[in-house]
Design a protein around this motif. Structure first.
Motif, mmCIF file in Angstrom:
data_model
loop_
_atom_site.group_PDB
_atom_site.id
_atom_site.type_symbol
_atom_site.label_atom_id
_atom_site.label_comp_id
_atom_site.label_asym_id
_atom_site.label_seq_id
_atom_site.Cartn_x
_atom_site.Cartn_y
_atom_site.Cartn_z
ATOM 1 N N PHE A 86 42.955 30.660 34.485
ATOM 2 C CA PHE A 86 42.667 29.231 34.673
ATOM 3 C C PHE A 86 42.355 28.933 36.136
ATOM 4 C CE2 PHE A 86 44.167 25.076 36.052
ATOM 5 C CZ PHE A 86 43.421 24.242 35.246
ATOM 6 N N PHE A 90 38.773 27.781 37.603
ATOM 7 C CA PHE A 90 38.676 26.522 38.352
ATOM 8 C C PHE A 90 37.946 26.735 39.678
ATOM 9 C CE2 PHE A 90 40.390 23.733 41.647
ATOM 10 C CZ PHE A 90 40.214 22.469 41.085
ATOM 11 N N TYR A 94 33.961 26.291 38.337
ATOM 12 C CA TYR A 94 33.926 24.828 38.444
ATOM 13 C C TYR A 94 33.621 24.389 39.879
ATOM 14 C CZ TYR A 94 35.996 20.276 39.450
ATOM 15 O OH TYR A 94 36.227 19.013 39.928
ATOM 16 N N TYR A 98 30.094 23.000 41.357
ATOM 17 C CA TYR A 98 30.080 21.632 41.894
ATOM 18 C C TYR A 98 29.522 21.612 43.317
ATOM 19 C CZ TYR A 98 31.738 16.969 43.157
ATOM 20 O OH TYR A 98 31.807 15.663 43.575
ATOM 21 N N VAL A 205 37.120 27.496 30.994
ATOM 22 C CA VAL A 205 37.964 26.708 31.894
ATOM 23 C C VAL A 205 37.098 25.815 32.772
ATOM 24 C CG1 VAL A 205 39.488 26.851 33.909
ATOM 25 C CG2 VAL A 205 39.906 28.302 31.926
ATOM 26 N N SER A 206 36.033 26.389 33.306
ATOM 27 C CA SER A 206 35.133 25.628 34.164
ATOM 28 C C SER A 206 34.530 24.436 33.420
ATOM 29 C CB SER A 206 34.010 26.543 34.665
ATOM 30 O OG SER A 206 33.014 25.807 35.336
ATOM 31 N N CYS A 207 34.117 24.665 32.187
ATOM 32 C CA CYS A 207 33.532 23.582 31.389
ATOM 33 C C CYS A 207 34.532 22.443 31.204
ATOM 34 C CB CYS A 207 33.090 24.108 30.033
ATOM 35 S SG CYS A 207 31.711 25.264 30.089
ATOM 36 N N VAL A 208 35.767 22.768 30.869
ATOM 37 C CA VAL A 208 36.803 21.747 30.665
ATOM 38 C C VAL A 208 37.070 20.983 31.957
ATOM 39 C CG1 VAL A 208 39.225 21.378 30.077
ATOM 40 C CG2 VAL A 208 37.854 22.999 28.746
ATOM 41 N N CYS A 209 37.105 21.685 33.088
ATOM 42 C CA CYS A 209 37.341 21.042 34.382
ATOM 43 C C CYS A 209 36.222 20.061 34.721
ATOM 44 C CB CYS A 209 37.452 22.090 35.484
ATOM 45 S SG CYS A 209 38.959 23.070 35.438
ATOM 46 N N VAL A 210 34.994 20.426 34.423
ATOM 47 C CA VAL A 210 33.862 19.528 34.681
ATOM 48 C C VAL A 210 33.962 18.277 33.822
ATOM 49 C CG1 VAL A 210 31.366 19.277 34.425
ATOM 50 C CG2 VAL A 210 32.298 21.339 35.468
ATOM 51 N N ILE A 212 36.707 16.883 32.610
ATOM 52 C CA ILE A 212 37.800 16.060 33.159
ATOM 53 C C ILE A 212 37.344 15.344 34.429
ATOM 54 C CG2 ILE A 212 40.108 16.140 34.189
ATOM 55 C CD1 ILE A 212 40.738 18.458 32.291
ATOM 56 N N HIS A 213 36.653 16.073 35.310
ATOM 57 C CA HIS A 213 36.141 15.484 36.555
ATOM 58 C C HIS A 213 35.225 14.306 36.258
ATOM 59 C CE1 HIS A 213 34.251 16.319 40.790
ATOM 60 N NE2 HIS A 213 34.282 15.028 40.504
#
Length: 307
Positions: A86, A90, A94, A98, A205-210, A212-213
């Protein structure tokens, strides 16, 4: 006492035609990402919605692979290993994505790819402090040469760009740093999960973080843009993210990391050519000289030497 992590893969693998083809195609497809981002920016879309579209179109593929493939050595995987996946997802996909998308607002696609190409030199520097690996004098010289090449290219960029070029270059360099951290931290986890499964986990994980952001900071209407935006974003997700991710992972598995690193120089060259054709970016003599300097420096710095 620090235990040196077990290498994720060996570099004495015999190079087959199929492995070489996968590696070359993966590098070239990855290099199209910056050009596609610049094309989509012409439709007046901000970095965060664009990054979210890329991830939304990519996520189903990575989730499917993560669910059906499963870890390689499931019995030896601990909770801390999943936490590290994770954390690295991240940082390495992610944050790296970004910073990259932000930086591409201010600099050309070709310069972005050349700056990102510095990540092997950053891996060497991180390994020096984290893994206590000695940096040889030739490697130090090669790293210096690489950054001189960037200075040469950027000197020409300042002549045709605005005052934000330095900020854009810094953001893309931050992307290279976070991706290098991801690579260094992956060494102990890839043998446990398998390189393909690990890649799917980290990118999920990266997709989920994006997502949420986006929900915390933007929340603009994601479906307000022209149809060309969604078409290009889907092309970027499939052909510049999903397919090359697995092609590169498979190529590294078959031909070894050191052998694969030799193909990395195709990325900046491919981006420069496509940016010149599709975006009208200038392919100057100064930029060409700088690219050659950077490629030579990175190659020498990354070359495996006896311990």
């Amino acid at each position: 006492m620090y235990n040196k992590p077990k290498p994720a893969y060996t570099d004495n693998t015999k190079i087959t035609g199929s492995a070489l083809a996968m590696g070359v195609l993966g590098v070239i497809l990855f290099s199209t990402k910056a050009v596609l981002v610049k094309l989509i920016y012409q439709f007046d879309i901000n970095p965060m919605p664009l990054l979210l579209l890329r991830m939304l179109f990519s996520l189903p593929f990575f989730l499917a692979f993560a669910i059906f493939q499963g870890p390689k050595q499931q019995k030896t995987i601990r909770a801390i290993d999943y936490f590290q996946v994770f954390l690295l997802g991240f940082l390495g996909y992610y944050l790296a994505s970004y910073f990259d998308f932000l930086g591409l607002q201010y600099i050309e696609a070709s310069l972005e790819r050349i700056i990102l190409f510095l990540y092997p030199t950053i891996v060497i520097l991180i390994s020096r402090f984290r893994l206590k690996k000695r940096i040889s004098k030739p490697q130090i010289l090669a790293i210096v040469i690489s950054y001189i090449g960037i200075a040469v290219i950027f000197g020409g960029e300042l002549g045709i760009s605005d005052s934000h070029a330095l900020w854009g270059a810094f953001l893309v360099f931050c992307s290279a740093v976070t991706y290098a951290v991801y690579l260094v931290g992956s060494g102990q986890l890839i043998p446990k999960f398998g390189i393909l499964t690990y890649t799917a986990y980290a990118l999920s994980v990266s997709c989920v973080c994006v997502i949420i952001h986006y929900l915390l900071t933007d929340r603009s209407d994601l479906w307000q843009y022209p149809k060309e935006v969604y078409f290009l974003a889907m092309i970027m997700a499939i052909f510049s993210t999903v397919i090359p991710s697995f092609l590169v992972s498979a190529a590294i598995k078959r031909m070894g990391a050191a052998n694969f690193s030799l193909l990395g120089s195709l990325g900046p060259i491919s981006t420069i050519l496509m940016a010149g054709i599709l975006l009208g970016e200038e392919v100057s003599l100064l930029k060409g000289v700088g690219v050659i300097i950077v490629i030579v420096g990175v190659y020498v710095a990354s070359k495996k030497r006896p311990e």
